[in-house]
Write a protein that holds these residues in place. Structure first.
Motif, mmCIF file in Angstrom:
data_model
loop_
_atom_site.group_PDB
_atom_site.id
_atom_site.type_symbol
_atom_site.label_atom_id
_atom_site.label_comp_id
_atom_site.label_asym_id
_atom_site.label_seq_id
_atom_site.Cartn_x
_atom_site.Cartn_y
_atom_site.Cartn_z
ATOM 1 N N GLU A 1 0.808 -1.225 0.000
ATOM 2 C CA GLU A 1 0.000 0.000 0.000
ATOM 3 C C GLU A 1 0.844 1.279 0.000
ATOM 4 O OE1 GLU A 1 -2.800 2.832 -0.271
ATOM 5 O OE2 GLU A 1 -3.014 0.719 -0.784
ATOM 6 N N PRO A 2 1.820 1.434 0.904
ATOM 7 C CA PRO A 2 2.619 2.672 0.853
ATOM 8 C C PRO A 2 3.407 2.818 -0.444
ATOM 9 C CG PRO A 2 3.279 1.308 2.734
ATOM 10 C CD PRO A 2 2.153 0.607 2.057
ATOM 11 N N LEU A 3 3.868 1.711 -1.010
ATOM 12 C CA LEU A 3 4.561 1.773 -2.292
ATOM 13 C C LEU A 3 3.629 2.354 -3.359
ATOM 14 C CD1 LEU A 3 6.824 -0.832 -3.970
ATOM 15 C CD2 LEU A 3 4.958 0.177 -5.231
ATOM 16 N N LEU A 4 2.423 1.835 -3.451
ATOM 17 C CA LEU A 4 1.475 2.319 -4.459
ATOM 18 C C LEU A 4 1.086 3.771 -4.197
ATOM 19 C CD1 LEU A 4 -0.741 -0.869 -4.804
ATOM 20 C CD2 LEU A 4 0.949 -0.026 -6.457
ATOM 21 N N GLU A 5 0.905 4.130 -2.939
ATOM 22 C CA GLU A 5 0.537 5.505 -2.591
ATOM 23 C C GLU A 5 1.630 6.479 -3.032
ATOM 24 O OE1 GLU A 5 -1.734 8.566 -1.458
ATOM 25 O OE2 GLU A 5 -2.397 6.480 -1.366
ATOM 26 N N GLN A 6 2.870 6.165 -2.692
ATOM 27 C CA GLN A 6 3.986 7.028 -3.083
ATOM 28 C C GLN A 6 4.133 7.072 -4.599
ATOM 29 O OE1 GLN A 6 7.587 5.842 -1.007
ATOM 30 N NE2 GLN A 6 6.554 5.941 0.982
ATOM 31 N N LEU A 7 4.008 5.931 -5.238
ATOM 32 C CA LEU A 7 4.187 5.861 -6.686
ATOM 33 C C LEU A 7 3.131 6.677 -7.426
ATOM 34 C CD1 LEU A 7 5.722 4.731 -9.102
ATOM 35 C CD2 LEU A 7 4.292 2.688 -8.948
ATOM 36 N N ILE A 8 1.895 6.588 -7.011
ATOM 37 C CA ILE A 8 0.841 7.372 -7.658
ATOM 38 C C ILE A 8 1.101 8.865 -7.464
ATOM 39 C CG2 ILE A 8 -1.626 7.947 -7.581
ATOM 40 C CD1 ILE A 8 -2.085 4.915 -6.905
ATOM 41 N N SER A 9 1.470 9.274 -6.245
ATOM 42 C CA SER A 9 1.750 10.688 -5.974
ATOM 43 C C SER A 9 2.904 11.201 -6.819
ATOM 44 C CB SER A 9 2.075 10.888 -4.487
ATOM 45 O OG SER A 9 0.963 10.586 -3.693
ATOM 46 N N TRP A 10 3.990 10.452 -6.853
ATOM 47 C CA TRP A 10 5.162 10.890 -7.598
ATOM 48 C C TRP A 10 4.906 10.867 -9.099
ATOM 49 C CZ3 TRP A 10 10.715 9.998 -5.669
ATOM 50 C CH2 TRP A 10 10.815 10.328 -4.312
ATOM 51 N N SER A 11 4.203 9.859 -9.581
ATOM 52 C CA SER A 11 3.881 9.789 -11.012
ATOM 53 C C SER A 11 3.032 10.985 -11.424
ATOM 54 C CB SER A 11 3.145 8.490 -11.339
ATOM 55 O OG SER A 11 3.979 7.374 -11.116
ATOM 56 N N THR A 12 2.096 11.356 -10.577
ATOM 57 C CA THR A 12 1.228 12.499 -10.852
ATOM 58 C C THR A 12 2.049 13.795 -10.864
ATOM 59 O OG1 THR A 12 -0.643 11.356 -9.827
ATOM 60 C CG2 THR A 12 -0.820 13.754 -10.061
ATOM 61 N N ALA A 13 2.905 13.973 -9.880
ATOM 62 C CA ALA A 13 3.723 15.188 -9.803
ATOM 63 C C ALA A 13 4.695 15.286 -10.990
ATOM 64 C CB ALA A 13 4.486 15.215 -8.485
ATOM 65 N N LEU A 14 5.332 14.188 -11.329
ATOM 66 C CA LEU A 14 6.316 14.209 -12.409
ATOM 67 C C LEU A 14 5.685 14.406 -13.783
ATOM 68 C CD1 LEU A 14 8.750 11.472 -11.130
ATOM 69 C CD2 LEU A 14 9.258 13.910 -11.389
ATOM 70 N N LYS A 15 4.437 14.021 -13.913
ATOM 71 C CA LYS A 15 3.735 14.208 -15.194
ATOM 72 C C LYS A 15 3.724 15.685 -15.584
ATOM 73 C CE LYS A 15 -0.364 12.717 -17.669
ATOM 74 N NZ LYS A 15 -1.558 11.883 -17.621
ATOM 75 N N THR A 16 3.670 16.553 -14.592
ATOM 76 C CA THR A 16 3.661 17.995 -14.884
ATOM 77 C C THR A 16 4.986 18.451 -15.502
ATOM 78 O OG1 THR A 16 4.414 18.605 -12.663
ATOM 79 C CG2 THR A 16 2.036 18.447 -13.004
#
Length: 185
Positions: free
Chosen positions: A167-182
């Motif tokens: 769960e924490p892996l997926l949470e961090q990954l989604i957050s970082w993927s979203t931020a880096l997309k910008t």
């Protein structure tokens, strides 16, 4: 919504990575927050790196490289599911990473590893590779020792610890993927 690939990092006959990747994908889809897709290296049948120019030049001469590049370009993040072979990553995964450069840049990655010591040494190597490819790797990871997460060292049976670590892996990954997309927009 970001698109994240769960990468099956071994092509070896009898591999355990497909079982583990299927588990990650099922849990990821059920939690939501991103579009998740399985990406099996075996489906691409990449030869040993055979491009005449460095990947950083982006001048891909072979059709298999162009297909691989197009596939990777479509994702915002990755969960790399890796075995540990001789204290490192499987050759097929290293080769697949080496084929490309810009397609990996400014994307996020998390690692799920397995092996006699949970695959942690493979992840240490992957973090170094990711840094060179400008992939931002999240801190949380899932390490699956054969002794606790595989029945008879063959059948994947995730422990409660493994379930809770994902769960924490997926949470961090989604957050970082979203931020880096910008950064890539």
């Amino acid at each position: 919504m970001v698109k994240i690939a769960v990468v099956v990092g071994s092509t070896r006959p009898g591999r355990r990575s497909k079982q583990v990747a299927d588990w990650v994908l099922t849990r990821a889809i059920s939690r939501g927050g991103a579009d998740f897709e399985l990406l099996d290296l075996a489906d691409f049948r990449l030869p040993l790196l055979d491009e005449p120019l460095p990947p950083s030049m982006g001048d891909y001469r072979h059709e298999h490289t162009r297909i691989w590049a197009e596939t990777i370009s479509g994702f915002d993040g990755f969960v790399f599911v890796t075995a540990e072979y001789n204290h490192s990553v499987p050759g097929a995964l290293k080769n697949a990473l080496d084929f490309l450069y810009a397609e990996w840049n400014n994307k996020a990655a998390g690692f799920v590893s397995y092996g006699s010591a949970g695959g942690v040494r493979a992840v240490e190597n992957l973090r170094l590779i990711a840094g060179e490819l400008q992939i931002a790797d999240v801190r949380a990871q899932v390490a699956l020792p054969f002794a606790t997460d595989f029945e008879n060292a063959t059948t994947f049976t995730p422990s409660q610890v493994a379930e809770e670590a994902l769960e924490p892996l997926l949470e961090q990954l989604i957050s970082w993927s979203t931020a880096l997309k910008t950064l890539r927009s």
